[in-house]
Write an enzyme that holds these catalytic residues in place. Sequence first.
Site, PDB file in Angstrom:
ATOM      1  N   GLU A   1      12.191  -0.035 -65.692  1.00 38.84           N
ATOM      2  CA  GLU A   1      13.503  -0.222 -66.314  1.00 38.84           C
ATOM      3  C   GLU A   1      14.401  -0.924 -65.306  1.00 38.84           C
ATOM      4  O   GLU A   1      14.506  -0.500 -64.159  1.00 38.84           O
ATOM      5  CB  GLU A   1      14.115   1.133 -66.707  1.00 38.84           C
ATOM      6  CG  GLU A   1      15.567   0.976 -67.171  1.00 38.84           C
ATOM      7  CD  GLU A   1      16.039   2.119 -68.046  1.00 38.84           C
ATOM      8  OE1 GLU A   1      15.283   2.537 -68.940  1.00 38.84           O
ATOM      9  OE2 GLU A   1      17.156   2.600 -67.818  1.00 38.84           O
TER      10      GLU A   1
ATOM     11  N   ASP B   1      14.465   7.839 -60.985  1.00 40.79           N
ATOM     12  CA  ASP B   1      15.691   7.309 -61.591  1.00 40.79           C
ATOM     13  C   ASP B   1      16.605   6.656 -60.545  1.00 40.79           C
ATOM     14  O   ASP B   1      16.798   7.210 -59.469  1.00 40.79           O
ATOM     15  CB  ASP B   1      16.420   8.472 -62.276  1.00 40.79           C
ATOM     16  CG  ASP B   1      17.472   7.980 -63.244  1.00 40.79           C
ATOM     17  OD1 ASP B   1      17.535   6.758 -63.501  1.00 40.79           O
ATOM     18  OD2 ASP B   1      18.247   8.819 -63.746  1.00 40.79           O
TER      19      ASP B   1
END
Length: 468
Positions: free
Chosen positions: A251, A153
């Site tokens: 992402e 992340d």
Amino acid sequence: MKDTLQSLGYSLYEESLQEANGSQFAIARGEGTRHLIVQGQAASAFQGEAKDDLIICPLSVENAKVLGQYFDYIIPIARPEHKKFSMGFGDRLGLATPGHIQAIRNYDVFPVFAQQSIRELSLSKRNYEEVIAAASFAVFQTQYKEGFGGDGDHLKTEEEIQYALDCGMTMITLDCSEHIQNEVDIADYQNLDADIKRHYEERYLAKALPIIGEVTEEELQLFVLVFHKAVEHAISISKFLKSQDKPVNLEVSIDETPGETSPLQHYIIAQELIDAEVEVSSMAPHFSGAFEKGVDYQGDVEKFTQELRVHQEIAEYFGYRLSLHSGSDKFTVFPIWGEITKMASHVKVAGTNWLEALRVVAEVEPELFRGALAYAMEHRGEAEQYYHISSKVSDIVPLDQRSNEELPMYLEEDAARQTLHITYGLLLAEEFFRAPFFACLEAHENLYSEFLAAHMGKHLEGLFERLQ
Ligand code: ZN
């Protein structure tokens, strides 16, 4: 196996018992924690202690890797195409995944159980292999065989991404913030490289573009000044990812900016990435309003709704999904998000599993909870350099005014929630707290799972509420 375990003082998780290659595998609890139990030929492949005809193994990274050779469903995978909605849970403590599994049982969700940023790794003193191993053992224990992902992340560099991939992460959230120029002077446009200027002008000026219409010269110049380096960075990272030749979901995150992302910015970034053949799985724009840690959405819901519609239109046009960060507890916007994205999207919720763990502590170990909250209130300033929160310490009801039975009330109140939320790294590093806290969660694992399932269930209920 069950009887042998019992005679050794271990209790078996019955749902975990399974067989492969003629050997028996299970998870059992003993000496205050969980262990992997192996019986049969396979036992010699694991590191552990032989007792009777069993080998009792710690839930270590090494043992998780060996276990993955027998049960491939415990290894993270990239999101299967038909799973349109994915959710990043981010088990920061390594004990939350069984509760997360309970929460999603009745929903069509591709879960990303392993999800941490580099900062969260250092705050929780873990590494990616440990994060993944914890998730793997949890899916093994509950025999959750639907597949799950692992998200590196908010990674910023090729080195960080390489590390995450080497450890087995299957989703990369690229944080472009360091390449976004937040303060620019339009006069500097003239100094930009001629090729860059020509590229953008030819592609976007004096054209009726879908969704956003015509772009003015000034709008385009500002865009290029602010974003062209971020676009280049994303393209170069995408090439690097392709060179790795592993199935991985990318992402692109542009949410860590001071201002919200305009449709024009979103559109041009997307067009540039698609032109460069970047395979975008999801995109996280900065939406309007505040998405503060641990509390509901703050902002103009109508404005959020209008903007979300446009962002969704852009995402659909380019063929990827929108992603919502800091999604925990944003109950007001969940039904809107679900309806507009048609639940083809990604939502990250991370910190709530920590707050639910504290709810366990508040329920069963009042003195430890009092110590934690007092500490958090005292040290909140140190954590505020990383997180912006608007509630105040002075809004927290003093601890001496609450009975032990009333302690869980703090977890319903914004100021206490936020204070506890952002100080997790500091608390986990404190000796008075760390060991007793983990021991408490181990001893009350069912209560923890129950709280998580209820709280995450509320998230999913909201998200799926308006979906037909
Ligand atoms: Zn973010």
